[in-house]
Design an enzyme around this catalytic site. Sequence first.
Site, PDB file in Angstrom:
ATOM      1  N   LYS A   1       0.895  -1.337  -0.149  1.00  0.00           N
ATOM      2  CA  LYS A   1       0.079   0.148   0.001  1.00  0.00           C
ATOM      3  C   LYS A   1       0.862   1.266   0.081  1.00  0.00           C
ATOM      4  CE  LYS A   1      -1.827   2.554   3.178  1.00  0.00           C
ATOM      5  NZ  LYS A   1      -1.768   4.020   2.627  1.00  0.00           N
TER       6      LYS A   1
ATOM      7  N   GLY B   1       7.219   4.652   8.186  1.00  0.00           N
ATOM      8  CA  GLY B   1       6.137   5.905   8.340  1.00  0.00           C
ATOM      9  C   GLY B   1       6.612   6.458   9.635  1.00  0.00           C
ATOM     10  N   SER B   2       5.580   7.121  10.370  1.00  0.00           N
ATOM     11  CA  SER B   2       5.626   7.890  11.300  1.00  0.00           C
ATOM     12  C   SER B   2       5.551   6.935  12.673  1.00  0.00           C
ATOM     13  CB  SER B   2       4.391   8.766  11.786  1.00  0.00           C
ATOM     14  OG  SER B   2       3.454   8.147  12.083  1.00  0.00           O
ATOM     15  N   THR B   3       6.445   7.398  13.606  1.00  0.00           N
ATOM     16  CA  THR B   3       6.589   6.701  14.847  1.00  0.00           C
ATOM     17  C   THR B   3       5.190   6.387  15.591  1.00  0.00           C
ATOM     18  OG1 THR B   3       8.726   7.360  15.237  1.00  0.00           O
ATOM     19  CG2 THR B   3       7.503   6.549  17.401  1.00  0.00           C
ATOM     20  N   GLU B   4       4.170   7.398  15.371  1.00  0.00           N
ATOM     21  CA  GLU B   4       2.927   7.199  16.036  1.00  0.00           C
ATOM     22  C   GLU B   4       2.145   6.200  15.209  1.00  0.00           C
ATOM     23  OE1 GLU B   4       0.828  10.882  15.069  1.00  0.00           O
ATOM     24  OE2 GLU B   4      -0.942  10.245  15.546  1.00  0.00           O
TER      25      GLU B   4
ATOM     26  N   GLY C   1       3.534   3.609  13.620  1.00  0.00           N
ATOM     27  CA  GLY C   1       4.370   2.459  14.007  1.00  0.00           C
ATOM     28  C   GLY C   1       3.679   1.721  15.177  1.00  0.00           C
TER      29      GLY C   1
ATOM     30  N   GLU D   1      10.209   1.035  10.324  1.00  0.00           N
ATOM     31  CA  GLU D   1      10.989   1.994   9.895  1.00  0.00           C
ATOM     32  C   GLU D   1      10.491   3.270  10.329  1.00  0.00           C
ATOM     33  OE1 GLU D   1      12.884   4.869   8.826  1.00  0.00           O
ATOM     34  OE2 GLU D   1      13.121   3.799   6.708  1.00  0.00           O
TER      35      GLU D   1
ATOM     36  N   CYS E   1      13.624  10.551   6.793  1.00  0.00           N
ATOM     37  CA  CYS E   1      13.543  10.051   8.296  1.00  0.00           C
ATOM     38  C   CYS E   1      14.863  10.056   8.961  1.00  0.00           C
ATOM     39  CB  CYS E   1      12.700   8.513   8.001  1.00  0.00           C
ATOM     40  SG  CYS E   1      13.579   7.577   7.066  1.00  0.00           S
TER      41      CYS E   1
ATOM     42  N   GLU F   1      10.306  15.324  15.673  1.00  0.00           N
ATOM     43  CA  GLU F   1      10.692  15.452  14.122  1.00  0.00           C
ATOM     44  C   GLU F   1       9.725  16.408  13.441  1.00  0.00           C
ATOM     45  OE1 GLU F   1       9.610  11.621  12.085  1.00  0.00           O
ATOM     46  OE2 GLU F   1      11.490  11.769  10.956  1.00  0.00           O
TER      47      GLU F   1
END
Lengths: 478, 322
Positions: free
Chosen positions: A183, A235-238, A240, A257, A291, A388
């Site tokens: 995706k 993508g974003s840590t959130e 993730g 990642e 990133c 970030e």
Amino acid sequence: MLWEYSPSPEATDHVRIASRYNLFIGGKFVEPHSKKWFETINPATEATLAEMAEADAEDVDRAVREARRAYEKVWKKFAPSERAKYIFRIARLIQEKSRALAVVETMNGGKPIKESRDIDIPLAAAHFFYYAGWADKLEYAFPNRNVSSIGVAGQIIPWNFPLLMAAWKIAPALAAGNTVVLKPAETTPLTSMMLAEIMMEADLPPGVVNIITGAGATGAALVSHEDVDKIAFTGSTEVGKKIQRALSGTDTKLTLELGGKAPNIVFEDAPIDQAVEGIINGIYFNQGHVCCAGSRLFVQESIIEPVIRKLRERISTLRVGNPLDKNTDVGAINSRAQLEKIQELVDSGVEEGAEMFQSSCSLPAKGFWFAPTFFTGVSQSNRIAQEEIFGPVLSVLTFRTPEEAIEKANNTPYGLSAGVWTEKGSRILKMAQKLRAGVIWANTYNKFDPASPFGGYKESGFGREGGLHGLAPYVKLS
Amino acid sequence: MPPMTETVLAPAGRSLTPVSFRRSLNDALEMAHGVDAVAAEERASSLAKRSLKKDSKVWGLKLAVSMIDLTTLEGKDTRGKVWALCRKAVRPDPADPEVPHVAAVCIYPSMVAFVKEALGDSGVHVAAVATGFPSGQTFTEIKVEETRRTVAAGADEIDMVIDRGAFLSGDYQKVFDEIAEVKEACGPAHLKVILETGELANFDQVRKASLIAMYAGADFIKTSTGKVAVNATLPVTLVMLEAIRDFYHATGKKIGMKPAGGISNAKLALSYLVLLYETLGAEWMNPDMFRIGASTLLNDILMQLRKEKTGAYQSGDYFTID
């Protein structure tokens, strides 16, 4: 300006973008069950480029079933050298179509054409070439172990390097014998669709690679699908964290990642002009939508004055504007939402008392733009030193001793990458030992190679992509 | 073992270096930090990828013409040959009066008086190489005397070579003093100091030699003689431009730059101008601050200018060979 470079736009007339794209499932483009489509735009002009299908849970299920069928009936049974042939073919087709891919990547994502032309697309091809080579050598990659594939991999990729991230994900998965449901990000789906066309042209057996478009809900449906054996997310840590929560207690394999707030550390004995280039490349490459961007600059106090002066001079020579112009250094911000997020964090920096310097470049009226910016007088406790920003914004801090640099550099929840600038070899080695980051660049920054593993510590994620290490998440060892 | 450097062998009467010079040498050496070769090359090659079209190309090419030191430095140079070159320098394209004259004609000292007369009041400068060009392997006294006589003969500009032997053996004081003495001998003439970067082995040395030359009194620093295997390159020029920038910030003095040798086509000349423009900015974009030492470049630029004007490339036969 004394010397105005005349416009030098890359031609777009050789590129064909369909008005509507459906889902690539089972080797063909099919209408979505949702019967819904969403628009994808050019962030530099806000013009609509195409309509993309929105995959719902039913569509995700269809894609996973096709991937499962292709895995069990076809791909798993292929001789490894046969798999390699297809992957090599994909790599060659990317090279053949590199010009069109670069133009579409730039139109859909806003990145300068010189970057998509010289970095994104060639590296994407290189990743397929690299992993094609491993397909029939897996027993050498993992000596004295029995290597087998996993099954169906669900892969969710971000909008900053659309085709390159697709290559990072798909190439090792296929080489190890798995099938894929990918995706792409909702703002940058077009080169993934061109990749789907490449899969067809390469005669890849139907269902081995499925590409479905949509936003967060589509991704969530893919993550929670019971028949997916492995999820790979960039993508974003959130997001993730959400994925990890959703998968806890299941036996689905996971690699993440995620974000970063990388320290770029400049010692007083550094080659200063090259370090300044590295700082610029570290944070303004791809509008800072990277990133591993070197977003926290640590400069030894003894050279802070010349470094800041040189940074000011250099930032003013960056050419911001039409991403399709071959002379553009900094392109458009990827989306309105991202622009707002950058603005919000920059405002917080000003509010918290840091001193802002911004390039005086003129910005186009239409589209999403942000002038290259850096802050001095930043302290560790400022939001711009902690969070970030994912934009062309650099925070400059100082240090006195190597120990202090290490301590401050590691003082972050992230740990994806770091840069060290010094002429002293032993110091590079020491710093590399002490810095808690997955990638450490010495006297350079933002360098990528398919043979080199990439991935983070701490909240920057786990698992490695690229190199031999990048195969590990896609194999079962016994 | 005999002494390694000539300083030791200098005649007893040689003047002691003034203290201010010594301090300047220290300043130069203090600023001579390392240069990362990989990154410098990368930066130069990324600037060389700038795409210059239409008006910006024509503007750049005309500027390049006005910056050329049209050069002939051969044992077989004759007055006839040099005279033809002077005509070309004054009026590069007889068919197009919009093409400016070049900056200077660069010749050996023996031709200076003749060239001075040939160029008259055209505005084209007389530049001469001196100081035991190209190797610089002669006595300092002779270098100084050669300079003095060349200026007396009418040279507006002197292109000297540094003593690479002294430089590579670490005798920076000798290199520094010699430049300072030649500068003094130049009087009103401008001094360009040739580092011969092709013999300096690496960028660290190029930066160091650039700073020594500037602190010793150079008006211009120049890459090469054109007589060794490796002459001007984009990365070497970048490193020298960055040294000029640092020197300017430290002293407020603007030093000129002259890449020479191997710049033989218009596209490459434009790349050098881009490098200059994006490193030192608008104030260096004129013949007082930047020169290109070249012999065959001019015709390629003329060909490109004609193409921009007429839309078609002309045969080489339409451009004079001088």
